[in-house]
Design a protein around this motif. Sequence first.
Motif, PDB file in Angstrom:
ATOM      1  N   UNK A  34      -0.365   8.489   7.041  1.00 46.17           N
ATOM      2  CA  UNK A  34       0.531   9.124   8.123  1.00 46.17           C
ATOM      3  C   UNK A  34       0.607   8.125   9.175  1.00 46.17           C
ATOM      4  N   UNK A  35      -0.291   7.507   9.649  1.00 43.51           N
ATOM      5  CA  UNK A  35      -0.689   6.906  10.862  1.00 43.51           C
ATOM      6  C   UNK A  35      -0.373   5.317  10.700  1.00 43.51           C
ATOM      7  N   UNK A  36      -0.608   4.913   9.346  1.00 44.59           N
ATOM      8  CA  UNK A  36      -0.603   3.653   8.983  1.00 44.59           C
ATOM      9  C   UNK A  36       0.902   3.092   8.643  1.00 44.59           C
ATOM     10  N   UNK A  37       0.741   1.504   8.472  1.00 42.07           N
ATOM     11  CA  UNK A  37       1.908   1.260   8.127  1.00 42.07           C
ATOM     12  C   UNK A  37       1.978   0.642   6.514  1.00 42.07           C
ATOM     13  N   UNK A  38       2.793   0.964   5.819  1.00 38.97           N
ATOM     14  CA  UNK A  38       2.995   0.940   4.214  1.00 38.97           C
ATOM     15  C   UNK A  38       4.182   0.195   3.763  1.00 38.97           C
ATOM     16  N   UNK A  39       3.819  -0.933   3.265  1.00 33.62           N
ATOM     17  CA  UNK A  39       5.042  -1.741   2.866  1.00 33.62           C
ATOM     18  C   UNK A  39       4.873  -1.642   1.350  1.00 33.62           C
ATOM     19  N   UNK A  40       6.101  -1.487   0.560  1.00 39.59           N
ATOM     20  CA  UNK A  40       6.401  -1.269  -0.704  1.00 39.59           C
ATOM     21  C   UNK A  40       7.407  -2.418  -1.228  1.00 39.59           C
TER      22      UNK A  40
END
Length: 109
Positions: free
Chosen positions: A64-70
């Motif tokens: 929730x607080x992180x950056x996720x790249x897909x």
Amino acid sequence: MTDPCEISVVRWPGRTRSAEDGLAALLTAYHLQTETEKGAGVAEADGLPDRYRAEISDPRSAFADDVVLVALSGSATVGCLVVTAPADGRSEIKRLWTDPEFRGRRIAS
């Protein structure tokens, strides 16, 4: 073979459900492989530690607080990267995984 130019990277959560679904599959593969490399291999996600199963079952809450790249190839999720929210001015790369079928195409670069 997929042209590397056909791969797009989106900040997750994206606009499509398929990116979220694909992220869970990538996280499953990632954790199964890393547990094997640590000498604690298991055959299925049910055998993973609770914290990893939590990521797989609900990545939206886990990161929730992180950056996720897909990375997407069409609608298929083929790679992911999780960077933690800064703590004391530092972030950490937590998950970096490319589907083995898509490796060698500069997705993680």
